[in-house]
Write a protein that holds these residues in place. Structure first.
Motif, mmCIF file in Angstrom:
data_model
loop_
_atom_site.group_PDB
_atom_site.id
_atom_site.type_symbol
_atom_site.label_atom_id
_atom_site.label_comp_id
_atom_site.label_asym_id
_atom_site.label_seq_id
_atom_site.Cartn_x
_atom_site.Cartn_y
_atom_site.Cartn_z
ATOM 1 N N LYS A 105 23.061 -11.338 -16.362
ATOM 2 C CA LYS A 105 23.290 -10.800 -15.019
ATOM 3 C C LYS A 105 22.407 -11.443 -13.952
ATOM 4 C CE LYS A 105 20.270 -6.768 -15.351
ATOM 5 N NZ LYS A 105 20.251 -5.509 -16.046
ATOM 6 N N ARG A 164 23.517 -14.996 -10.812
ATOM 7 C CA ARG A 164 24.416 -14.407 -9.827
ATOM 8 C C ARG A 164 25.429 -15.413 -9.290
ATOM 9 N NH1 ARG A 164 23.112 -9.939 -7.219
ATOM 10 N NH2 ARG A 164 21.623 -8.611 -8.285
ATOM 11 N N LYS A 191 27.053 -8.071 -11.411
ATOM 12 C CA LYS A 191 27.828 -8.295 -12.627
ATOM 13 C C LYS A 191 28.781 -7.124 -12.903
ATOM 14 C CE LYS A 191 27.178 -9.079 -17.544
ATOM 15 N NZ LYS A 191 26.230 -9.360 -18.611
#
Lengths: 669, 581
Positions: B25, B28, B157
């Motif tokens: 996550k 980005r 996410k």
């Protein structure tokens, strides 16, 4: 076969395409486009379109009178006709082409729009020279000209509606052009909302025609093509023809709805209150939109739909009465306003009222002729007033002007010519057109003598209020410092004004035949293929008497203005002291703004307020809350409904599903 | 199309979600890139589909009429022409289904009911002129939403995954031709939407999400019951137990309407609705909540107020259309009779929504709430168009669904851009921004104008046709709906003018200094505005696709008023031969 349809197609496409291209280039170019380009492009496209209109006009004039109307399709826009049954061409569904009609009426309108519009564009180059939004201004002006041309050239009801609404938007954008002024913003909104109400009337009329117009065999036509509508609306072999026969409720309703649209555009009662406020826009806008073109669209509409109004005497009578009433009311209001542009705006409303009146009683040619001359002298008055406003740094209050005669040696005579033409003083254009209009009022209408008396009395009002402006603004001593320091406008502004002044002087000679003095009757003969011959001049004596009476009344109003504001022999506050109610009625514009505020705006806002405060939280949301609370109270276990876990919902979901299966299964078994 | 394009479109976002799930996550940029890429691919495929659909030979000569074999005069063709159909066994087998339509006219009542019916639910996809444009709209709006998500966004996410899943859900609703499959996607779309609403957005999002969930689940439950009901009632009378939509459409029109439900109280027998009418109402309830129609709307202002702008782009843009889509696809086809019976009721609800939404929008000071009410008002118009039950109205409604998706997404993007700059949703705190934000002012103006039906912008054609359709039912409906347009002009102008015009005013707590649109903001807003303008000036492409389907749906619904059960073939073959000239 004369002007080939190809010629007409190309001509119409060029006339429409030039201002459209101007709009697209300037609006997409935005601030990057240098002013030097816009200065030439903006007016250039309109003047080029005017040249093209003149070519079309010449080509039309070269043909025999009976063959001067040509309709060509430019674009198959919408085709929704879906046949219902195999093999049979479907009537259901909606087809709209962008077709244009080139005929005398459309050409007269297009010539005014591009000709007077072109002059006003040139003038704007000077007037808006200092403005931040120079490019934006010309983009909107070109858009307006395009929209107006769509409106008058369209041979299709849908495109008439489209042009009608585009004009409304362009007018809104130009009224609220100086968007940092709250008054301009409010005026723009008021104008636009009024127009949307009018649009609704027009759209509903279009629907009624589409749904109920019947052809010669009595079958529904489902058409939005104007030539087809006009060809079928009259009496025919079948008894169901048209819109239900002369004087039927249906055709009357169509007429009234059409007039609702016309009233919004032409600022006629009851949709008139936007026009004076619209004076918040730059002065060239007032000249273009609120004098020469947009406000005359209503007159054009009634004249264009004259086959409908001829079948609907009640609607036509309503048009005439509303027109004359508005004309009179606006004349009365004009006498007491202090803002120079508002006085001219009310005079516009009044003159348009006269045209609407003429269109209502069937004097179509007279209405269009007055529209034609009015475009010159009213644009002239606005532009000359614009010179004044420009010279005194945006001062519009008559009480702050004065003595400009010596300081503006070109603007003064120009304004004076405009005032003389507006008042209907002989040899100026307004005299010819207005007297013809009133004269035909006397011999044509249903209750003509009385309407004529009202109409002719407006002459006195008109010359009184416009010469009140002449004397207070141009004569006497300057009453403020800017008026003291005023200087003549630059050439780019004075030349269009002088051209218009010339036209306002001579344009009337196109129609020298009223009262039967001279056989030459150009304008009426030119329009005759479209609107037919007016059954006028039945009583030439009455005509001549009307002419004399009308002219004398105009001179009388002028004389009174001279006595009050020129010689000051009559005190100006005579009426306000003796008849305060009358003065207040006029000064407060018959209280229509206040009435609408109380009758429409406030109740709607109250209703919205009530819905928001009471109905929404207590009724709609209240039920939801009630259900939720009831469930909550019913059993503690069910509190989990409100926790938002999905598994709870899933459980309920499957439980219900199972129940349902069980239930339905049992029932069927 | 030799390859299963619909399946690829349908599951591509899901695949994207799986890919994103595999990315850490922290990365980005990559996550956003995959999300945008997936959405772009879906849009690309949707565009391919659109072009392929447009390029199809005239629908009357399509493969469907070719499949009518010579020997079976009684062979019944579905009244709705679906293209690019794909079918596979799922909960039931295909072989059972094959005999469905042809056995329809043979001895309906000789069915042995003791045999438990198989669950004839298949994986059946297909598009018509109605769905194909909504699929394209879905692709576009999800792409715009993906671009509009900022990389700094918290829980990027999660957002990206949920967004992709919901895209599959929405596409499934549009593409499925099976009642169970439809219901599956209808509910499947709900879950990610709920979490998107719950996890991202304004301060009161929790209660708003809950309210939305309870409302829609309540509606869906009734719909599920109705699906079961249609299955059993149709099956009991014809012997064909199936969830397949084209078959079910035929079954539902040939079944006996059934007797009114009766209730005996104190010796008096009250008769209510027939089973078909009950089923119609259950479907209608679910769809009316989704749209939403007044008085079932109270979840919407809260949800729209607290949703985050990228979420709202597709939530308001496409999810609200699913209700209208359902009305057309399911109510008009499965229950033609009740559609006519309840026509005045739904017209009245539509008009009520128009006027109520408009008045509420007039009063609202919160920009997003105002847009929400405006949306209620506009969708009320769509419902009026649908239940005008004629070609013009329905065609206008379909066009207007697409237009409204573009417009409402644009409005929410504008609201989001203002909120990002000035940290306020109160329209009274902002004024005179046009001078320093000219590009934004221009784009916002076009969207605002389109919102009340300015000609040559997209919604004019739709509104005009809807009003015309309503007018043909009864002039009063058109007048009432038209009054809504006038009020729409009022509140939209007031919003635009209040915020953009006048002398400049920004709230004190806003960050000092603001700028016109950044490039990425122009990139999300400009395509919408361009489409609004292009579809307004040149509506032919969309109309060409939709008018044929609109006609088919109207003809399908018209079966409800002309009782000719003896010759279903004659009634239903009509539309597929009736081609545009």
């Amino acid at each position: 076969m004369t002007i080939g349809s190809t010629f007409a197609t190309v001509g119409a496409a060029v006339v429409l395409g030039l201002p459209l291209a101007g709009f697209l280039v300037i609006s997409l170019g935005g601030r990057r486009l240098p002013r030097a380009v816009v200065r030439w492009l903006g007016p250039g496209v309109v003047l080029a379109a005017f040249a093209c209109v003149l070519v079309l006009l010449a080509a039309t004039l070269l043909r025999p009178a009976a063959d001067r109307s040509v309709t060509v399709m430019l674009w198959q826009w919408l085709q929704l006709g879906v046949p219902k049954v195999h093999g049979v061409p479907g009537a259901l569904g909606f087809n709209a082409d962008f077709s244009v009609t080139i005929d005398p009426l459309a050409l007269v309108m297009a010539a005014i729009i591009t000709g007077v519009g072109g002059l006003i564009h040139v003038y704007s180059v000077g007037y808006m020279a200092e403005d931040q939004g120079f490019n934006r201004f010309f983009a909107y002006m070109n858009l307006f000209v395009t929209s107006m041309l769509v409106l008058v050239l369209s041979a299709n009801l849908v495109f008439l509606v489209i042009g009608w609404s585009m004009v409304a938007f362009a007018s809104y954008a130009l009224i609220a052009f100086w968007y940092e002024r709250p008054t301009a913003v409010a005026a723009g909104r008021k104008a636009y909302i009024t127009q949307v109400i009018g649009d609704l009337g027009l759209v509903l009329a279009a629907f009624l025609i589409f749904v109920s117009l019947r052809g010669p065999t009595g079958a529904l036509l489902h058409t939005v093509s104007l030539p087809t509508i006009f060809a079928n609306v009259g009496p025919g072999p079948h008894f169901h023809n048209g819109l239900g026969g002369s004087g039927s409720g249906l055709v009357t309703l169509v007429g009234v709805l059409l007039f609702l649209g016309a009233a919004a555009k032409s600022a006629q009662w009851p949709l008139h209150t936007w026009l004076p406020d619209a004076m918040e826009g730059p002065t060239p806008v007032s000249a273009l939109i609120h004098a020469a073109t947009m406000v005359t669209a209503g007159v054009y509409l009634v004249v264009r739909f004259h086959p409908v109004f001829q079948q609907a005497p009640i609607a036509a009578g309503l048009v005439a009465v509303v027109g004359i009433g508005t004309a009179w009311m606006a004349g009365v209001i004009g006498c007491t306003q202090h803002d120079i542009k508002r006085v001219i705006a009310y005079s516009t409303m009044s003159q348009i009222g006269l045209m609407i009146f003429a269109a209502g009683i069937g004097a179509y040619s007279a209405a269009i002729f007055h529209l034609f001359t009015h475009a010159f002298f009213k644009a002239l008055l606005f532009l000359a007033a614009g010179n004044v406003i420009h010279a005194v740094h945006d001062e519009q209050d008559l009480r702050q002007l004065g003595g400009l005669r010596r300081r503006m040696r070109l603007t003064y005579p120009a304004f004076l010519i405009g005032a003389l033409a507006l008042s209907g003083i002989p040899i100026f254009a307004g005299w010819f057109s207005k007297e013809e209009l009133l004269g035909s009022g006397l011999v044509l209408g249903p209750v003509t003598p009385w309407l004529w008396v009202i109409g002719v009395s407006i002459n006195a009002l008109t010359s009184f209020y416009i010469f009140r402006v002449v004397w207070t603004a141009f004569h006497g001593a300057p009453r403020s410092e800017p008026a003291e320091a005023a200087r003549e406008a630059p050439k780019v502004m004075t030349i269009p004004v002088l051209i218009l002044a010339g036209l306002a002087t001579v344009a009337g000679f196109l129609e020298v035949n009223f009262a039967g003095w001279h056989p030459l009757n150009l304008f009426q003969a030119f329009l005759q293929p479209v609107v037919g011959v007016v059954r006028a001049h039945a009583a030439a004596g009455a005509d001549a008497a009307a002419l004399v009476a009308g002219t004398l009344l105009s001179v009388f109003g002028l004389g009174v203005a001279w006595l009050v504001y020129g010689r000051r022999l009559i005190p100006a506050d005579l009426v306000s002291r003796r008849l305060p109610w009358l003065y207040q009625l006029s000064f407060r514009k018959f209280y229509w703004d206040e009435t609408y505020e109380v009758v429409f705006a406030r109740p709607v806002l109250r209703l919205a307020e009530g819905l928001t405060r009471v109905v929404e939280p207590n009724v709609f949301d209240g039920v939801v809350r009630g259900v939720r609370d009831a469930i909550g109270a019913l059993a503690q276990d069910f509190r989990s409904f409100q926790t938002g876990y999905f598994r709870e919902y899933a459980t309920v979901f499957f439980a219900f599903a199972a129940l349902a299966l069980l239930f339905l299964g049992l029932r069927i078994a | 199309m030799s390859w299963p394009i619909l399946t690829v479109i349908l599951f591509l976002p899901l695949a994207g979600a799986l890919v994103i799930a595999a990315i850490p996550k922290e990365r980005r940029r990559l996550i956003r890139g995959v999300a945008v890429g997936t959405a772009a691919a879906v849009l690309g495929l949707a565009a391919v589909l659109l072009v392929a659909f447009y390029a199809l030979p005239n629908p009357s000569h399509s493969r469907l009429s070719g499949s009518v074999s010579g020997q079976s005069l009684h062979r019944v063709v579905s009244p709705i022409t679906f293209q690019f159909q794909e079918q596979a066994s799922w909960l039931g087998s295909l072989s059972e289904l094959g005999q469905g339509p042809s056995s329809l006219n043979q001895g309906n009542n000789s069915v042995n009911q003791s045999i438990p019916p198989p669950i004839n639910a298949t994986y059946h996809l297909g598009v018509d002129g109605l769905a194909v444009w909504l699929v394209a709209l879905t692709g576009l709006l999800f792409l715009i939403a993906a671009v509009a998500v900022r990389r700094r966004e918290g829980m990027l996410k999660t957002f990206a995954i949920l967004m992709c899943i919901s895209e599959t859900g929405v596409l499934g609703v549009l593409l499925s031709l099976d009642l169970v499959l439809f219901y599956f996607f209808w509910e499947a779309a709900l879950i990610p939407l709920y979490f998107l609403l719950l996890g991202f957005g304004g301060e009161r999002r929790g209660p708003a999400a809950l309210k939305f969930m309870v409302y829609t689940v309540a509606g869906s439950l009734f719909m599920l019951l109705a699906i079961m009901g249609a299955y059993f009632i149709g099956g009991a009378q014809t012997g064909i137990y199936t969830f397949d939509l084209p078959t079910q459409i035929l079954i539902q029109t040939s079944v006996h309407a059934g007797h009114p439900t009766s209730l005996t109280l104190f010796g008096h027998t009250l008769r209510f609705l027939t089973p078909a009418q009950w089923l119609f109402l259950a479907f209608a309830l679910a769809f009316a909540i989704k749209i939403p129609l007044v008085p079932l709307h109270t979840w919407l202002p809260d949800a729209y107020e607290s949703g985050s702008p990228p979420f709202l782009v597709f939530f308001a843009g496409i999810v609200s259309k699913l209700g209208a889509f359902g009305f057309i696809r399911y109510c008009l086809t499965l229950f033609p009779g009740p559609s006519h019976t309840f026509q005045p009721v739904l017209l009245a609800l539509g008009v009520t929504s128009i006027l109520y939404g408009a008045l509420m929008a007039l009063r609202a000071v919160n920009i997003k709430r105002m847009i929400g009410y405006a949306s209620i008002s506009h969708l009320g118009l769509v419902v009026v168009g649908i239940f005008a039950l004629d070609v013009d109205g329905l065609n206008g409604a379909i066009i207007q669904m697409v237009n409204h998706g573009l417009i409402i997404a644009g409005l929410f993007l504008c609201a989001g851009m203002l909120e990002a700059r000035f940290h306020t949703r109160d329209r009274r705190q902002l004024a005179g921004l046009a001078r320093r934000m000219p590009i934004f002012a221009g784009l916002f103006l076009v969207i605002a104008l389109a919102a009340f039906g300015m000609p040559l912008l997209s919604s004019f054609v739709g509104e005009f046709l809807i009003l015309l359709g309503a007018f043909e039912v009864g002039p009063a409906w058109a007048v009432a709906a038209g009054v809504g347009t006038v009020i729409a002009c009022w509140y939209m102008l007031r919003l635009y003018q209040g915020v953009m015009q006048g002398s400049e005013r920004v709230p004190a707590h806003a960050p000092a200094g603001f700028h016109d649109l950044r490039r990425v903001e122009v990139a999300v807003l400009a395509p919408l505005v361009a489409l609004i303008a292009v579809l307004g000036v040149y509506p032919e492409p969309i109309i060409r696709d939709t008018r044929f389907s609109a006609n088919q749906y109207v003809v399908s619904a018209d079966r409800g008023v002309v009782p000719t059960p003896a010759s279903p073939a004659a009634r239903t073959v009509g539309p597929s031969t009736g081609a545009p000239p």
